[in-house]
Scaffold this active site. Structure first.
Site, short mmCIF file in Angstrom:
data_model
loop_
_atom_site.label_atom_id
_atom_site.label_comp_id
_atom_site.label_asym_id
_atom_site.label_seq_id
_atom_site.Cartn_x
_atom_site.Cartn_y
_atom_site.Cartn_z
N THR A 137 0.82 -1.21 0.00
CA THR A 137 0.00 0.00 0.00
C THR A 137 0.86 1.27 0.00
OG1 THR A 137 -1.57 1.25 1.36
CG2 THR A 137 -0.10 -0.24 2.54
N ASP A 138 0.26 2.36 -0.44
CA ASP A 138 0.99 3.65 -0.38
C ASP A 138 1.13 4.16 1.05
OD1 ASP A 138 -1.67 4.39 0.06
OD2 ASP A 138 -1.74 5.90 -1.52
N GLU A 139 0.34 3.58 1.99
CA GLU A 139 0.36 4.09 3.37
C GLU A 139 1.70 3.88 4.05
OE1 GLU A 139 -3.05 3.38 5.77
OE2 GLU A 139 -4.42 3.51 4.08
N TYR A 186 -1.73 -0.67 11.00
CA TYR A 186 -1.92 -1.32 9.68
C TYR A 186 -0.72 -1.05 8.78
CZ TYR A 186 -3.32 -1.60 4.76
OH TYR A 186 -3.34 -1.85 3.41
N LYS A 190 2.19 -3.52 7.24
CA LYS A 190 2.44 -3.67 5.80
C LYS A 190 3.90 -3.31 5.48
CE LYS A 190 -0.02 -4.55 2.81
NZ LYS A 190 -0.45 -5.86 2.21
P1 NAD Z 1 -9.85 -7.05 1.94
O1 NAD Z 1 -9.83 -6.73 3.39
O2 NAD Z 1 -11.04 -6.72 1.14
O3 NAD Z 1 -9.55 -8.62 1.74
C1 NAD Z 1 -8.53 -9.27 2.43
C2 NAD Z 1 -8.68 -10.76 2.14
O4 NAD Z 1 -7.63 -11.46 2.84
C3 NAD Z 1 -10.00 -11.37 2.64
O5 NAD Z 1 -10.54 -12.20 1.65
C4 NAD Z 1 -9.59 -12.18 3.86
O6 NAD Z 1 -10.43 -13.28 4.11
C5 NAD Z 1 -8.18 -12.59 3.49
N1 NAD Z 1 -7.37 -12.88 4.68
C6 NAD Z 1 -7.20 -12.11 5.78
N2 NAD Z 1 -6.41 -12.73 6.67
C7 NAD Z 1 -6.05 -13.91 6.12
C8 NAD Z 1 -5.24 -15.01 6.55
N3 NAD Z 1 -4.64 -15.00 7.74
N4 NAD Z 1 -5.08 -16.06 5.72
C9 NAD Z 1 -5.67 -16.08 4.49
N5 NAD Z 1 -6.48 -15.11 4.05
C10 NAD Z 1 -6.66 -14.02 4.85
O7 NAD Z 1 -8.54 -6.37 1.35
P2 NAD Z 1 -8.34 -5.47 0.03
O8 NAD Z 1 -8.80 -4.10 0.29
O9 NAD Z 1 -8.83 -6.21 -1.14
O10 NAD Z 1 -6.73 -5.43 -0.01
C11 NAD Z 1 -5.99 -6.49 -0.58
C12 NAD Z 1 -4.51 -6.18 -0.49
O11 NAD Z 1 -4.23 -4.98 -1.19
C13 NAD Z 1 -4.01 -5.98 0.93
O12 NAD Z 1 -2.74 -6.55 1.05
C14 NAD Z 1 -3.94 -4.47 1.09
O13 NAD Z 1 -2.95 -4.09 2.02
C15 NAD Z 1 -3.58 -4.04 -0.33
N6 NAD Z 1 -4.06 -2.71 -0.73
C16 NAD Z 1 -5.37 -2.35 -0.59
C17 NAD Z 1 -5.80 -1.10 -1.04
C18 NAD Z 1 -7.25 -0.66 -0.94
O14 NAD Z 1 -7.56 0.49 -1.23
N7 NAD Z 1 -8.17 -1.53 -0.55
C19 NAD Z 1 -4.88 -0.22 -1.62
C20 NAD Z 1 -3.54 -0.62 -1.73
C21 NAD Z 1 -3.14 -1.87 -1.30
O1 DAU Z 2 -4.12 4.05 0.54
C1 DAU Z 2 -4.38 2.67 0.44
C2 DAU Z 2 -5.21 2.23 1.62
O2 DAU Z 2 -6.51 2.74 1.43
C3 DAU Z 2 -5.24 0.72 1.80
O3 DAU Z 2 -3.96 0.25 2.05
C4 DAU Z 2 -6.18 0.34 2.95
O4 DAU Z 2 -6.28 -1.06 3.07
C5 DAU Z 2 -7.55 0.92 2.65
O5 DAU Z 2 -8.42 0.65 3.72
C6 DAU Z 2 -7.44 2.43 2.43
O6 DAU Z 2 -7.10 3.11 3.67
P1 DAU Z 2 -7.84 4.46 4.11
O7 DAU Z 2 -7.70 4.59 5.57
O8 DAU Z 2 -7.41 5.61 3.27
O9 DAU Z 2 -9.37 4.09 3.67
P2 DAU Z 2 -10.77 4.33 4.39
O10 DAU Z 2 -11.82 3.97 3.39
O11 DAU Z 2 -10.83 3.69 5.73
O12 DAU Z 2 -10.80 5.90 4.61
C7 DAU Z 2 -10.67 6.82 3.52
C8 DAU Z 2 -10.67 8.22 4.12
O13 DAU Z 2 -11.98 8.50 4.63
C9 DAU Z 2 -9.72 8.40 5.28
O14 DAU Z 2 -9.18 9.72 5.24
C10 DAU Z 2 -10.60 8.26 6.51
C11 DAU Z 2 -11.94 8.80 6.03
N1 DAU Z 2 -13.13 8.18 6.66
C12 DAU Z 2 -13.23 6.82 6.61
C13 DAU Z 2 -14.31 6.17 7.18
C14 DAU Z 2 -14.42 4.69 7.15
C15 DAU Z 2 -14.12 8.97 7.23
O15 DAU Z 2 -14.04 10.20 7.24
N2 DAU Z 2 -15.20 8.32 7.79
C16 DAU Z 2 -15.33 6.97 7.80
O16 DAU Z 2 -16.34 6.45 8.35
#
Ligand code: NAD
Ligand code: DAU
Length: 380
Positions: A137-139, A186, A190
């Site tokens: 992730t970019d975080e 988190y 990562k």
């Molecule tokens: P998600 O939370 O929707 O899905 C995570 C999946 O991992 C689920 O299916 C869960 O069952 C599985 N999982 C969790 N723990 C596990 C374990 N111990 N063993 C096997 N499976 C397990 O996640 P997402 O948002 O699709 O993110 C996927 C990946 O991409 C992550 O690594 C996340 O850090 C990265 N990522 C997400 C975002 C975003 O915006 N969502 C952005 C950048 C990177």
């Molecule tokens: O940048 C990549 C990341 O983006 C991924 O690695 C993470 O897995 C994914 O969850 C996401 O993280 P964020 O914290 O940016 O996403 P989230 O949807 O939780 O929140 C987006 C923004 O909105 C953040 O600034 C927090 C704000 N927010 C979020 C929630 C859930 C609110 O203001 N209210 C809310 O209820």
């Protein structure tokens, strides 16, 4: 093209399900194994349309179970790993950091060690490039400043950013060379997993690639994350809990564009390299929330902006990162990837999908999530 056997971890989650679908459909001669523990965030409903394809299989497994992972790699002859399984919600990591360290750090280590052991023992099939591809992730880069509250032109635009909204909120971006400065449990977990992946290349010669992507949006995202949570709340006329003043900036990419980037990098990326993935598409939370309200209201035939009064400012997230902005020019320049969808188009498509799939939302929000959500917001 060679036959391959690829384990995609976290394939039942949001991004993972799009990656599994893309690979199963595009590469009928690959065996795609979805390896997922099915936590609250994993849902096999996300893959209903491809579950009977002959090149797809599902294995329920905890990635922390090293012996089981090794046995799977060996028995199925896995020659590629695309690792997405993780705990992913920042708010949950603040409440329960141990689970994040376990899955994101120890789970990644277990996969690395299993791949190393099996690949050391068995020669690679002819013509196959083995690869451990870690999705991050970019975080991990921390937070950027907002230097211009009105927004400035980004260094260059992409399809994702070329709509009506076309701004950057500062002149600095996350580049691949930037030092890691994670702030939440988190992102710390990562970041640690990224370091382990690179260490397996440098120490043992494991062929690895790491990518760091910005915020994804689109169908099948668990409705604890901003976009699906707010769409669902607007529909049901529930409050929209905006953290702090809604001024934080996130850089949004349509999930299928991320999946396409993963496909490109899996096949063409250079071993030991890092690629940032993003669309130069920065939005302040409050602006995106207004777009969501307008879009839901329009699609449901409500008065335009009728639901603006649902916006409720609540206590800020602890350690809330101010701005994320990815510089993906290396990926665009070296591998020719670029986003395919303009943000306005992507958001409309996404809102429509959630409105048309209320059953999916009801299904995933029943049970454990309800209790979590209520405990999360009871003081706000
Ligand atoms: P998600 O939370 O929707 O899905 C995570 C999946 O991992 C689920 O299916 C869960 O069952 C599985 N999982 C969790 N723990 C596990 C374990 N111990 N063993 C096997 N499976 C397990 O996640 P997402 O948002 O699709 O993110 C996927 C990946 O991409 C992550 O690594 C996340 O850090 C990265 N990522 C997400 C975002 C975003 O915006 N969502 C952005 C950048 C990177
Ligand atoms: O940048 C990549 C990341 O983006 C991924 O690695 C993470 O897995 C994914 O969850 C996401 O993280 P964020 O914290 O940016 O996403 P989230 O949807 O939780 O929140 C987006 C923004 O909105 C953040 O600034 C927090 C704000 N927010 C979020 C929630 C859930 C609110 O203001 N209210 C809310 O209820």
């Amino acid at each position: 093209m060679n036959n391959r056997t690829i384990a995609i971890t976290g394939g039942a989650g949001f991004i993972g399900s799009h990656v599994v679908r893309l690979f199963v459909k595009k590469y009928p001669h690959y065996n795609i194994i979805n390896v997922d523990k099915l936590t609250y965030a994993g849902n096999l409903e996300n893959l209903k349309d491809i579950e009977n394809e002959p090149n797809y299989s599902f294995v329920k497994l905890d990635i922390c179970d090293y012996e089981a992972v090794y046995e799977l790699f060996k028995s199925r002859g896995v020659d590629g790993v695309i690792h997405l399984a993780a705990e992913t919600h920042v708010d949950r990591s603040i409440k329960d950091p141990f689970t994040f360290a376990r899955t994101n750090v120890m789970g990644t280590l277990s996969l690395l060690q299993a791949a190393r052991r099996y690949w050391d023992e068995t020669p690679a099939p002819q013509g196959v490039r083995r690869l451990f591809y870690h999705i991050s992730t970019d975080e991990v880069y921390g937070a950027l400043e907002i230097t211009d509250p009105l927004g400035i032109e980004p260094p260059f635009t992409t399809k994702a950013s070329s709509g009506k909204h076309h701004l950057a909120y500062g002149s600095k971006f996350f580049t691949e060379e930037l030092k890691y400065q994670p702030h939440s449990p988190y992102s710390a977990a990562k970041a640690s997993s990224d370091h382990f992946v690179r260490s397996y290349h440098d120490t043992y010669g494991l062929p690895v690639i790491v990518t760091n992507c910005s915020n994804n949006y689109g169908p099948y995202q668990f409705p604890e994350k901003l976009i699906p949570l707010f769409i669902n709340n607007i529909r049901h006329r529930k409050k929209l809990p905006v953290y702090g003043r809604g001024e934080n900036v996130r850089d949004w990419l349509y999930v299928e564009d991320h999946a396409r980037a993963i496909d490109t990098i899996f096949h063409k990326g250079e071993i030991a390299q890092t690629y940032n993935i993003g669309g130069f598409n920065e939005w302040k939370n409050i602006d995106i929330i207004k777009v969501l309200i307008e879009t839901v209201d329009a699609l449901l035939g409500r008065e335009p902006g009728e639901d603006m009064n649902l916006i409720t400012y609540v206590t800020d997230r602890a350690g809330h990162d101010l701005r994320y902005a990815i510089d993906s020019s290396k990926l665009q320049r070296e591998l020719g990837w670029e986003p395919s969808l303009q943000f306005e188009e992507g958001i409309e498509k996404t809102v429509k999908w959630y409105l048309e799939n209320q059953d999916w939302l009801d299904n995933v929000t029943s049970g454990e999530y309800q209790n979590y959500y209520e405990s999360m917001y009871k003081d706000r």
